[in-house]
Design a protein around this motif. Structure first.
Motif, PDB file in Angstrom:
ATOM      1  N   LEU A  10     -44.649   6.757 -44.180  1.00  0.00           N
ATOM      2  CA  LEU A  10     -43.628   6.046 -43.129  1.00  0.00           C
ATOM      3  C   LEU A  10     -44.623   5.127 -42.234  1.00  0.00           C
ATOM      4  CD1 LEU A  10     -41.049   5.621 -41.932  1.00  0.00           C
ATOM      5  CD2 LEU A  10     -41.514   7.399 -40.365  1.00  0.00           C
ATOM      6  N   SER A  11     -45.716   5.658 -42.258  1.00  0.00           N
ATOM      7  CA  SER A  11     -46.450   4.759 -41.272  1.00  0.00           C
ATOM      8  C   SER A  11     -47.281   3.411 -41.902  1.00  0.00           C
ATOM      9  CB  SER A  11     -47.812   5.672 -40.883  1.00  0.00           C
ATOM     10  OG  SER A  11     -48.652   4.972 -39.812  1.00  0.00           O
ATOM     11  N   ASP A  12     -47.455   3.510 -43.220  1.00  0.00           N
ATOM     12  CA  ASP A  12     -47.920   2.421 -44.100  1.00  0.00           C
ATOM     13  C   ASP A  12     -46.412   1.527 -44.100  1.00  0.00           C
ATOM     14  OD1 ASP A  12     -50.166   3.557 -44.893  1.00  0.00           O
ATOM     15  OD2 ASP A  12     -49.446   4.626 -46.659  1.00  0.00           O
ATOM     16  N   ALA A  13     -45.416   2.250 -44.273  1.00  0.00           N
ATOM     17  CA  ALA A  13     -44.271   1.212 -44.389  1.00  0.00           C
ATOM     18  C   ALA A  13     -43.900   0.475 -43.011  1.00  0.00           C
ATOM     19  CB  ALA A  13     -43.089   1.942 -44.891  1.00  0.00           C
ATOM     20  N   LEU A  14     -44.239   1.104 -41.765  1.00  0.00           N
ATOM     21  CA  LEU A  14     -44.037   0.601 -40.658  1.00  0.00           C
ATOM     22  C   LEU A  14     -44.862  -0.560 -40.374  1.00  0.00           C
ATOM     23  CD1 LEU A  14     -43.149   3.590 -38.202  1.00  0.00           C
ATOM     24  CD2 LEU A  14     -41.497   1.557 -38.826  1.00  0.00           C
ATOM     25  N   THR A  15     -46.216  -0.277 -40.848  1.00  0.00           N
ATOM     26  CA  THR A  15     -47.316  -1.450 -40.369  1.00  0.00           C
ATOM     27  C   THR A  15     -46.852  -2.417 -41.291  1.00  0.00           C
ATOM     28  OG1 THR A  15     -48.785  -0.320 -42.445  1.00  0.00           O
ATOM     29  CG2 THR A  15     -49.083   0.159 -39.959  1.00  0.00           C
ATOM     30  N   ARG A  51     -45.682   3.941 -32.437  1.00  0.00           N
ATOM     31  CA  ARG A  51     -46.824   3.677 -31.745  1.00  0.00           C
ATOM     32  C   ARG A  51     -47.979   4.218 -32.778  1.00  0.00           C
ATOM     33  NH1 ARG A  51     -46.862   2.468 -26.528  1.00  0.00           N
ATOM     34  NH2 ARG A  51     -44.993   2.861 -25.322  1.00  0.00           N
ATOM     35  N   GLU A  52     -47.794   5.048 -33.607  1.00  0.00           N
ATOM     36  CA  GLU A  52     -48.845   5.535 -34.624  1.00  0.00           C
ATOM     37  C   GLU A  52     -49.162   4.273 -35.468  1.00  0.00           C
ATOM     38  OE1 GLU A  52     -49.683   8.419 -38.542  1.00  0.00           O
ATOM     39  OE2 GLU A  52     -48.042   8.799 -37.239  1.00  0.00           O
ATOM     40  N   ALA A  53     -48.086   3.683 -35.925  1.00  0.00           N
ATOM     41  CA  ALA A  53     -48.239   2.428 -36.903  1.00  0.00           C
ATOM     42  C   ALA A  53     -48.808   1.214 -35.901  1.00  0.00           C
ATOM     43  CB  ALA A  53     -46.991   1.995 -37.425  1.00  0.00           C
ATOM     44  N   LEU A  54     -48.412   1.124 -34.755  1.00  0.00           N
ATOM     45  CA  LEU A  54     -49.023   0.144 -33.967  1.00  0.00           C
ATOM     46  C   LEU A  54     -50.677   0.376 -33.918  1.00  0.00           C
ATOM     47  CD1 LEU A  54     -46.389  -0.450 -31.305  1.00  0.00           C
ATOM     48  CD2 LEU A  54     -47.112  -1.991 -33.255  1.00  0.00           C
ATOM     49  N   ARG A  55     -50.877   1.662 -33.400  1.00  0.00           N
ATOM     50  CA  ARG A  55     -52.622   2.042 -33.545  1.00  0.00           C
ATOM     51  C   ARG A  55     -53.300   1.634 -34.557  1.00  0.00           C
ATOM     52  NH1 ARG A  55     -50.438   6.307 -30.240  1.00  0.00           N
ATOM     53  NH2 ARG A  55     -50.111   7.524 -31.942  1.00  0.00           N
ATOM     54  N   ARG A  56     -52.671   1.701 -35.885  1.00  0.00           N
ATOM     55  CA  ARG A  56     -53.469   1.527 -37.017  1.00  0.00           C
ATOM     56  C   ARG A  56     -53.621  -0.078 -37.093  1.00  0.00           C
ATOM     57  NH1 ARG A  56     -50.608   4.447 -42.052  1.00  0.00           N
ATOM     58  NH2 ARG A  56     -52.196   3.358 -43.042  1.00  0.00           N
ATOM     59  N   GLU A  58     -53.792  -1.863 -34.493  1.00  0.00           N
ATOM     60  CA  GLU A  58     -54.938  -2.363 -33.389  1.00  0.00           C
ATOM     61  C   GLU A  58     -56.010  -2.213 -33.925  1.00  0.00           C
ATOM     62  OE1 GLU A  58     -54.676  -1.904 -28.771  1.00  0.00           O
ATOM     63  OE2 GLU A  58     -54.481  -0.200 -29.659  1.00  0.00           O
ATOM     64  N   ALA A  59     -56.407  -1.017 -34.514  1.00  0.00           N
ATOM     65  CA  ALA A  59     -57.630  -0.814 -35.041  1.00  0.00           C
ATOM     66  C   ALA A  59     -58.259  -1.955 -35.936  1.00  0.00           C
ATOM     67  CB  ALA A  59     -57.725   0.587 -35.806  1.00  0.00           C
ATOM     68  N   THR A  60     -57.441  -2.558 -36.628  1.00  0.00           N
ATOM     69  CA  THR A  60     -57.823  -3.802 -37.500  1.00  0.00           C
ATOM     70  C   THR A  60     -57.770  -5.162 -36.753  1.00  0.00           C
ATOM     71  OG1 THR A  60     -55.629  -4.080 -38.547  1.00  0.00           O
ATOM     72  CG2 THR A  60     -56.891  -2.497 -39.422  1.00  0.00           C
ATOM     73  N   GLY A  61     -57.302  -4.977 -35.566  1.00  0.00           N
ATOM     74  CA  GLY A  61     -57.024  -6.352 -34.699  1.00  0.00           C
ATOM     75  C   GLY A  61     -55.999  -7.153 -34.955  1.00  0.00           C
ATOM     76  N   ALA A  62     -55.004  -6.499 -35.829  1.00  0.00           N
ATOM     77  CA  ALA A  62     -53.808  -7.268 -35.933  1.00  0.00           C
ATOM     78  C   ALA A  62     -52.695  -7.477 -34.862  1.00  0.00           C
ATOM     79  CB  ALA A  62     -53.139  -6.657 -37.069  1.00  0.00           C
ATOM     80  N   VAL A  63     -52.715  -6.420 -34.009  1.00  0.00           N
ATOM     81  CA  VAL A  63     -52.076  -6.234 -32.658  1.00  0.00           C
ATOM     82  C   VAL A  63     -53.074  -5.769 -31.495  1.00  0.00           C
ATOM     83  CG1 VAL A  63     -49.718  -5.992 -33.912  1.00  0.00           C
ATOM     84  CG2 VAL A  63     -51.160  -4.077 -32.944  1.00  0.00           C
ATOM     85  N   GLN A  64     -52.428  -5.989 -30.500  1.00  0.00           N
ATOM     86  CA  GLN A  64     -53.239  -5.571 -29.083  1.00  0.00           C
ATOM     87  C   GLN A  64     -52.355  -5.037 -28.421  1.00  0.00           C
ATOM     88  OE1 GLN A  64     -55.155  -8.676 -26.860  1.00  0.00           O
ATOM     89  NE2 GLN A  64     -56.534  -7.270 -25.972  1.00  0.00           N
ATOM     90  N   MET A  65     -52.372  -3.593 -27.857  1.00  0.00           N
ATOM     91  CA  MET A  65     -51.521  -3.213 -26.982  1.00  0.00           C
ATOM     92  C   MET A  65     -52.254  -3.199 -25.439  1.00  0.00           C
ATOM     93  SD  MET A  65     -49.738   0.022 -29.259  1.00  0.00           S
ATOM     94  CE  MET A  65     -51.381   0.633 -29.626  1.00  0.00           C
ATOM     95  N   ARG A  66     -51.522  -3.931 -24.454  1.00  0.00           N
ATOM     96  CA  ARG A  66     -51.890  -3.844 -23.396  1.00  0.00           C
ATOM     97  C   ARG A  66     -51.103  -3.103 -22.290  1.00  0.00           C
ATOM     98  NH1 ARG A  66     -52.300 -10.619 -23.080  1.00  0.00           N
ATOM     99  NH2 ARG A  66     -53.315 -10.799 -25.243  1.00  0.00           N
ATOM    100  N   HIS A  67     -52.001  -2.136 -21.700  1.00  0.00           N
ATOM    101  CA  HIS A  67     -51.319  -1.098 -20.824  1.00  0.00           C
ATOM    102  C   HIS A  67     -50.538  -1.943 -19.666  1.00  0.00           C
ATOM    103  CE1 HIS A  67     -50.414   2.913 -18.901  1.00  0.00           C
ATOM    104  NE2 HIS A  67     -50.789   2.295 -17.995  1.00  0.00           N
ATOM    105  N   GLY A  68     -49.130  -1.541 -19.617  1.00  0.00           N
ATOM    106  CA  GLY A  68     -48.458  -2.273 -18.548  1.00  0.00           C
ATOM    107  C   GLY A  68     -48.006  -3.568 -18.981  1.00  0.00           C
TER     108      GLY A  68
END
Length: 230
Positions: A10-15, A51-56, A58-68
């Motif tokens: 599911l995480s693969d599909a979401l990414t 969020r798990e998909a987003l963290r994956r 983020e690890a590759t630099g495709a997205v950036q999560m900025r707190h707040g």
């Protein structure tokens, strides 16, 4: 007999769906994405799963999560070569292997830069070396950052994005080793003069000279490191 084909998680599909959303929307690095809650509702999944998909990503630099602040398209969305941040520090002979790798790649890139560099590339190289020149008196952290920026900028000026990413990855992952190389080499002025000469050849469009100067520069550094490690 047929082989079982692993189904994407599911995480693969979401990414993939998040990436499709970015590309279909024509979003560029720095553009803001919908919130995690909005995305989870859009894709009919729970927010933790999203969020798990987003963290994956983020690890590759495709997205950036900025707190707040929110979720943004990352600078490395289309990057081909991604550095491994978990690699162990290099020791002894491996430092020489790192330099050997650079010796194979950077001289031809310097030649390509002499042929292809745009005015903006040349201005970036000049700016970086001017900055380096202000840190020759023992400010190693600032000097090393400027020196590595020069090598990155020279590779970028070649016009070959993939090889530019290879050099960027080598210098990013092995930043500590590059600082150790600077400490062992211990000839800041000579290093800086080499860089100035390489820039001069690139500015003049002298491809062969740029290649030879980059090769001679890296060979000199390698020889000094080899002699001081024995």
């Amino acid at each position: 007999m047929t082989k079982d084909v692993a189904r994407p998680s599911l995480s693969d599909a979401l990414t993939e769906r998040v990436l499709e959303l970015i590309r279909a929307g024509g979003l560029r690095p720095g553009d803001r994405l919908p919130s995690a809650r909005e995305l989870s509702e859009r894709f009919a999944v729970t927010t933790p799963t999203l969020r798990e998909a987003l963290r994956r990503l983020e690890a590759t630099g495709a997205v950036q999560m900025r707190h707040g602040s929110g979720i943004y398209v990352g600078a490395d969305l289309e990057r081909v070569v991604i550095p491994n941040p978990n690699v162990r520090p290099l020791q002894g002979d491996q430092l020489l292997q790192l330099l050997d790798a650079r010796l194979l790649i950077e001289p031809p890139l310097a030649a390509m830069a002499a042929r292809r560099a745009e005015p903006g590339d040349l201005e970036r190289l000049r700016t970086v070396l001017d900055h380096a020149g202000r840190h020759l008196e023992g400010e190693d952290a600032a000097l090393d950052a400027a020196n590595m920026s020069f090598h990155r900028a020279a590779a970028h000026a070649s016009g070959n994005a993939v090889l530019g990413e290879v050099i960027d990855s080598l210098l990013s992952v092995h930043g500590a080793e590059q600082r150790e190389i600077l400490r062992i080499f211990d000839d800041r002025r000579r290093d800086h003069d080499d860089h100035r000469a390489i820039l001069g050849a690139i500015e003049a469009g002298e491809a062969e000279r740029a290649e030879e100067l980059m090769r001679a520069h890296l060979r000199d550094v390698t020889k000094v490191i080899a002699s001081r490690l024995t």
